[in-house]
Design an enzyme around this catalytic site. Structure first.
Site, mmCIF file in Angstrom:
data_model
loop_
_atom_site.group_PDB
_atom_site.id
_atom_site.type_symbol
_atom_site.label_atom_id
_atom_site.label_comp_id
_atom_site.label_asym_id
_atom_site.label_seq_id
_atom_site.Cartn_x
_atom_site.Cartn_y
_atom_site.Cartn_z
ATOM 1 C CB CYS A 49 13.954 -10.602 40.339
ATOM 2 S SG CYS A 49 13.767 -11.187 42.024
ATOM 3 C CB CYS A 76 14.768 -14.110 40.893
ATOM 4 S SG CYS A 76 13.142 -13.456 41.315
#
Length: 174
Positions: free
Chosen positions: A96, A99
């Protein structure tokens, strides 16, 4: 996924391109171009563990805890709810990008608020899938804030400003 597939094929195509360049016909009266430099392999990518390091800050007061298994996730969640503890659950994934962008913000917040543990949960961990659907985790990063054993806030996405203000609100309640 298509980009990753193309990137995985790239090393196999490079020797073909070099062979095609080397097989150009010789033209009389024109100087031969200098041969291309030998192909070298690209620098290795940093390991995922380095990209997602949860090493405490230099002052040693970080409150980040990496949840290592589905069993420990269940145990921690039960303890937070039963003992009415403040906590933040940070749902993330190694693939991600947002993230990764939030990692420095989370690290800073874990050092700024050492009395509020931040539990980092990898959504791809074995055995966690059903628990995540029960908690309605549908995208990452997602942050759940707990106070007195119940969920009091949620931040979905890479919104650093909202994350910081929600963390500050939780801290003021302590």
């Amino acid at each position: 996924m298509a980009l990753a597939h193309r990137l995985c094929r790239l090393p196999r195509l490079l020797p073909l391109a070099a062979a095609a360049a080397a097989s150009k016909p010789y033209l009389p009266g024109k100087p031969s171009p200098a041969p291309p430099p030998p192909l070298s392999s690209p620098p290795p990518f940093p390991s995922l563990s380095r990209l997602f390091s949860t090493t405490p800050s230099s002052s040693g007061d970080s409150s980040m805890v990496v949840v290592g298994s589905a069993e420990s996730f269940t145990s921690i969640m039960s303890k937070v709810e039963a003992e009415k503890l403040p906590a933040v659950f940070y749902y993330t994934a190694v693939w991600c990008g947002p993230c990764r962008a939030m990692a420095p913000v989370i690290s800073k917040l874990s050092s700024r608020y050492p009395k509020i543990p931040i539990y980092k949960v990898d959504i791809d961990m074995d055995g966690v899938g059903s628990k995540l659907s029960d908690l309605k985790i549908f995208s990452v990063p997602t942050f759940h804030f707990y106070y007195q054993g119940r969920k009091t806030g949620e931040v979905v996405g890479a919104n650093a400003t909202k994350l910081e203000s929600t963390m500050e609100s939780l801290h003021k309640q302590l």
